[in-house]
Design a protein around this motif. Structure first.
Motif, PDB file in Angstrom:
ATOM      1  N   GLY A  82      -0.347   4.088  -5.757  1.00 45.54           N
ATOM      2  CA  GLY A  82       0.709   4.786  -6.497  1.00 45.54           C
ATOM      3  C   GLY A  82       0.361   6.195  -6.917  1.00 45.54           C
ATOM      4  O   GLY A  82       0.966   6.739  -7.854  1.00 45.54           O
ATOM      5  N   ASN A  83      -0.569   6.851  -6.233  1.00 44.39           N
ATOM      6  CA  ASN A  83      -1.085   8.144  -6.690  1.00 44.39           C
ATOM      7  C   ASN A  83      -0.032   9.238  -6.819  1.00 44.39           C
ATOM      8  O   ASN A  83      -0.140  10.112  -7.681  1.00 44.39           O
ATOM      9  N   LEU A  84       0.992   9.230  -5.964  1.00 47.48           N
ATOM     10  CA  LEU A  84       1.973  10.321  -5.944  1.00 47.48           C
ATOM     11  C   LEU A  84       3.322   9.879  -6.511  1.00 47.48           C
ATOM     12  O   LEU A  84       4.354  10.459  -6.204  1.00 47.48           O
ATOM     13  N   ILE A  85       3.305   8.886  -7.365  1.00 42.37           N
ATOM     14  CA  ILE A  85       4.516   8.369  -7.991  1.00 42.37           C
ATOM     15  C   ILE A  85       5.128   9.419  -8.912  1.00 42.37           C
ATOM     16  O   ILE A  85       4.415  10.168  -9.598  1.00 42.37           O
ATOM     17  N   SER A  86       6.454   9.524  -8.933  1.00 41.01           N
ATOM     18  CA  SER A  86       7.135  10.526  -9.775  1.00 41.01           C
ATOM     19  C   SER A  86       7.357   9.986 -11.182  1.00 41.01           C
ATOM     20  O   SER A  86       7.262   8.782 -11.441  1.00 41.01           O
ATOM     21  N   ASP A  87       7.702  10.895 -12.092  1.00 40.91           N
ATOM     22  CA  ASP A  87       7.995  10.490 -13.460  1.00 40.91           C
ATOM     23  C   ASP A  87       9.178   9.528 -13.506  1.00 40.91           C
ATOM     24  O   ASP A  87       9.182   8.561 -14.276  1.00 40.91           O
ATOM     25  N   ALA A  88      10.185   9.796 -12.689  1.00 38.06           N
ATOM     26  CA  ALA A  88      11.366   8.924 -12.677  1.00 38.06           C
ATOM     27  C   ALA A  88      11.007   7.522 -12.201  1.00 38.06           C
ATOM     28  O   ALA A  88      11.506   6.517 -12.742  1.00 38.06           O
ATOM     29  N   THR A  89      10.135   7.433 -11.205  1.00 40.50           N
ATOM     30  CA  THR A  89       9.751   6.113 -10.699  1.00 40.50           C
ATOM     31  C   THR A  89       8.822   5.409 -11.677  1.00 40.50           C
ATOM     32  O   THR A  89       8.862   4.178 -11.812  1.00 40.50           O
ATOM     33  N   ILE A  90       7.984   6.156 -12.381  1.00 45.74           N
ATOM     34  CA  ILE A  90       7.176   5.560 -13.450  1.00 45.74           C
ATOM     35  C   ILE A  90       8.087   4.901 -14.478  1.00 45.74           C
ATOM     36  O   ILE A  90       7.846   3.760 -14.905  1.00 45.74           O
ATOM     37  N   HIS A 130       0.884  -1.169   0.000  1.00 47.06           N
ATOM     38  CA  HIS A 130       0.000   0.000   0.000  1.00 47.06           C
ATOM     39  C   HIS A 130       0.922   1.219   0.000  1.00 47.06           C
ATOM     40  O   HIS A 130       1.633   1.478   0.968  1.00 47.06           O
ATOM     41  N   LEU A 131       0.919   1.955  -1.119  1.00 46.76           N
ATOM     42  CA  LEU A 131       1.915   3.006  -1.326  1.00 46.76           C
ATOM     43  C   LEU A 131       1.294   4.181  -2.081  1.00 46.76           C
ATOM     44  O   LEU A 131       0.652   3.990  -3.116  1.00 46.76           O
ATOM     45  N   TYR A 132       1.542   5.387  -1.563  1.00 48.71           N
ATOM     46  CA  TYR A 132       1.112   6.606  -2.244  1.00 48.71           C
ATOM     47  C   TYR A 132       2.306   7.484  -2.628  1.00 48.71           C
ATOM     48  O   TYR A 132       2.514   7.803  -3.787  1.00 48.71           O
ATOM     49  N   ALA A 133       3.079   7.911  -1.624  1.00 50.85           N
ATOM     50  CA  ALA A 133       4.145   8.893  -1.831  1.00 50.85           C
ATOM     51  C   ALA A 133       5.326   8.280  -2.572  1.00 50.85           C
ATOM     52  O   ALA A 133       5.684   7.120  -2.360  1.00 50.85           O
ATOM     53  N   ASP A 134       5.949   9.080  -3.419  1.00 53.04           N
ATOM     54  CA  ASP A 134       7.052   8.568  -4.228  1.00 53.04           C
ATOM     55  C   ASP A 134       8.206   8.059  -3.355  1.00 53.04           C
ATOM     56  O   ASP A 134       8.799   7.021  -3.648  1.00 53.04           O
ATOM     57  N   GLU A 135       8.506   8.770  -2.289  1.00 52.12           N
ATOM     58  CA  GLU A 135       9.603   8.335  -1.418  1.00 52.12           C
ATOM     59  C   GLU A 135       9.319   6.954  -0.832  1.00 52.12           C
ATOM     60  O   GLU A 135      10.205   6.099  -0.754  1.00 52.12           O
ATOM     61  N   ALA A 136       8.075   6.726  -0.445  1.00 54.43           N
ATOM     62  CA  ALA A 136       7.705   5.423   0.100  1.00 54.43           C
ATOM     63  C   ALA A 136       7.764   4.341  -0.975  1.00 54.43           C
ATOM     64  O   ALA A 136       8.183   3.201  -0.711  1.00 54.43           O
ATOM     65  N   ILE A 137       7.353   4.691  -2.192  1.00 49.82           N
ATOM     66  CA  ILE A 137       7.392   3.728  -3.293  1.00 49.82           C
ATOM     67  C   ILE A 137       8.826   3.314  -3.600  1.00 49.82           C
ATOM     68  O   ILE A 137       9.139   2.119  -3.723  1.00 49.82           O
ATOM     69  N   VAL A 138       9.708   4.279  -3.723  1.00 50.82           N
ATOM     70  CA  VAL A 138      11.111   3.989  -4.032  1.00 50.82           C
ATOM     71  C   VAL A 138      11.729   3.132  -2.936  1.00 50.82           C
ATOM     72  O   VAL A 138      12.468   2.166  -3.203  1.00 50.82           O
TER      73      VAL A 138
END
Length: 411
Positions: free
Chosen positions: A249-257, A228-236
């Motif tokens: 993944g709502n707040l995923i960054s372009d780089a992480t995409i 369960h992940l929203y913020a890009d920092e948490a996703i990375v």
């Protein structure tokens, strides 16, 4: 041996922008055996689907079949027998919307799975993670400030979406227990969330060592961890620890995409839930502190759909609705259709969903060897995604494992 023949099936599965030419489908003992224009079989069970669009049974990659109310703290305290009874109704309704397989992201147990498999409950095929793993003050800790009552009972309550575990040894034990109890993958609350009171979105909850411990055990059992992940920092952070799927993944960054597209990491957006929560969350029992969090993720999630589609990210269909809001499960189809092509939207609930569930070739497709999960639609969903809404009103045929759970008299 049971054999059925479906004729004049123009198939739409999201892999092409147009329906196929008319096909014949041979089903034997609940499995598709042949699909071709000239396939035939000796059987009295023949259905002519002329004029209809034929699709694989739909797959929802993110549901909570035990969430009988949006107030998840209250839900956790309900008697398990009552939760099971209410869950049976929620699952039946999912099936009657054309969802023949669903992936539960916290709460459903082996007992509910067996109840469906044995026919005690009418519902979709269930893929389960058992209890989602949370921590003190994290998502699925519903106590809020000033409440320090013990919640070890969450692990035994059917109505509890998750269980709390703090520190590597507790995490290891919790993962092993869930896998022992029948979990098919591991789900961690690796960011804050909307429905719980004390964890803001972007809250880096589990430690890196705890996240790595989950992944190590999941892989040792031959499965994977999703978060369960929203913020890009948490996703990375989760990706660096070895997580192999992203929920929301709502707040995923372009780089992480770009990273998840390159590495083949699936993402399961769940935008319909924020849309409904924003409009009606309070009416359905969502606490005020949760309603206030919705704006943080709602618009960003819709914006990311276009970017992830353009980058070639594998996106599964997800609804993530709670309680009475689950009637809007199919609303994700037209909502996504405002941002990405219709064939991509359909693919998210068929072949791409099968990739998320690691069940390629068995679900989400009409092909030899797959489960005979088949729906017929009155019209072409590639031209009108609303045909997949309205509680299955446009579906004269819904078949799961070769058994017609809904069949119009005209067929």
């Amino acid at each position: 041996m049971t054999i059925a023949l479906l004729r004049n099936a123009r198939i739409v599965d999201g892999t092409a922008p147009e329906p196929t030419e008319p096909m014949a489908i041979v089903i034997e003992d609940g499995i598709i055996r042949e699909v071709s224009p000239n396939a035939t079989a000796t059987t009295d069970e023949v259905l002519d689907l002329q004029g209809l669009t034929v699709m694989p049974g739909l797959v929802d990659c993110h549901v909570h079949v035990i969430a009988t109310t949006a107030n998840l703290g209250l839900n956790a305290a309900l008697p398990s027998s009552l939760v099971a009874a209410r869950s049976s109704v929620l699952m039946r309704d999912m099936l009657m919307r054309g969802f023949t397989t669903v992936r539960d992201l916290g709460g459903a147990d082996r007992g509910l799975q067996l109840a469906v498999d044995e026919g005690a409950f009418l519902g979709p095929r269930l893929v389960i993670c058992g209890k989602a793993l949370s921590q003190t003050g994290g998502h699925t800790d519903y106590r809020g400030p000033y409440d320090n009552r013990d919640v070890s009972w969450y692990a035994q309550s059917l109505g509890a979406m998750g269980r709390n575990c703090d520190g590597v040894p507790e995490v290891q034990r919790a993962v092993r227990e869930e896998l022992k109890n029948g979990a098919q993958f591991v789900k961690a609350m690796a960011d804050g969330g909307v429905s719980s009171p004390s964890d803001p979105v972007g809250y880096l909850v589990f430690s890196v060592d705890e996240l790595r411990a989950m992944v190590e055990i999941a892989k040792g059992f031959g499965t994977y961890a999703t978060g369960h992940l929203y913020a890009d920092e948490a996703i990375v952070r989760a990706l660096d620890c070895g997580f192999e799927c992203i929920e929301h993944g709502n707040l995923i960054s372009d780089a992480t995409i770009a990273r998840v597209a390159r590495d083949g990491i699936p993402v399961v957006p769940t935008n319909i839930t924020y849309d409904i929560l924003a409009k009606s969350g309070a009416k359905f029992g969502l606490p005020p502190e949760s309603v206030a969090k919705i704006a943080d993720v709602r618009e960003a999630g819709l914006e990311k759909l276009e970017k992830m589609h353009a980058a070639g990210v594998i996106m599964g269909y997800g609804s993530d609705l709670l309680g009475g809001m689950q009637t809007e499960q199919s609303g994700e189809f037209p909502l996504r259709g405002r941002y990405i092509p219709a064939d991509a939207v359909i693919r998210s609930a068929t072949t791409d969903a099968a990739k998320v569930l690691r069940m390629e070739g068995r679900i989400g497709t009409i092909a030899p060897g797959a489960f005979a999960d088949i729906i017929a639609v009155d019209g072409n969903p590639l031209e009108d995604l609303d045909l997949l809404t309205k509680q299955g009103a446009h579906m004269p045929l819904i078949m799961k494992g070769g058994v017609a759970v809904k069949k119009a008299e005209s067929l």
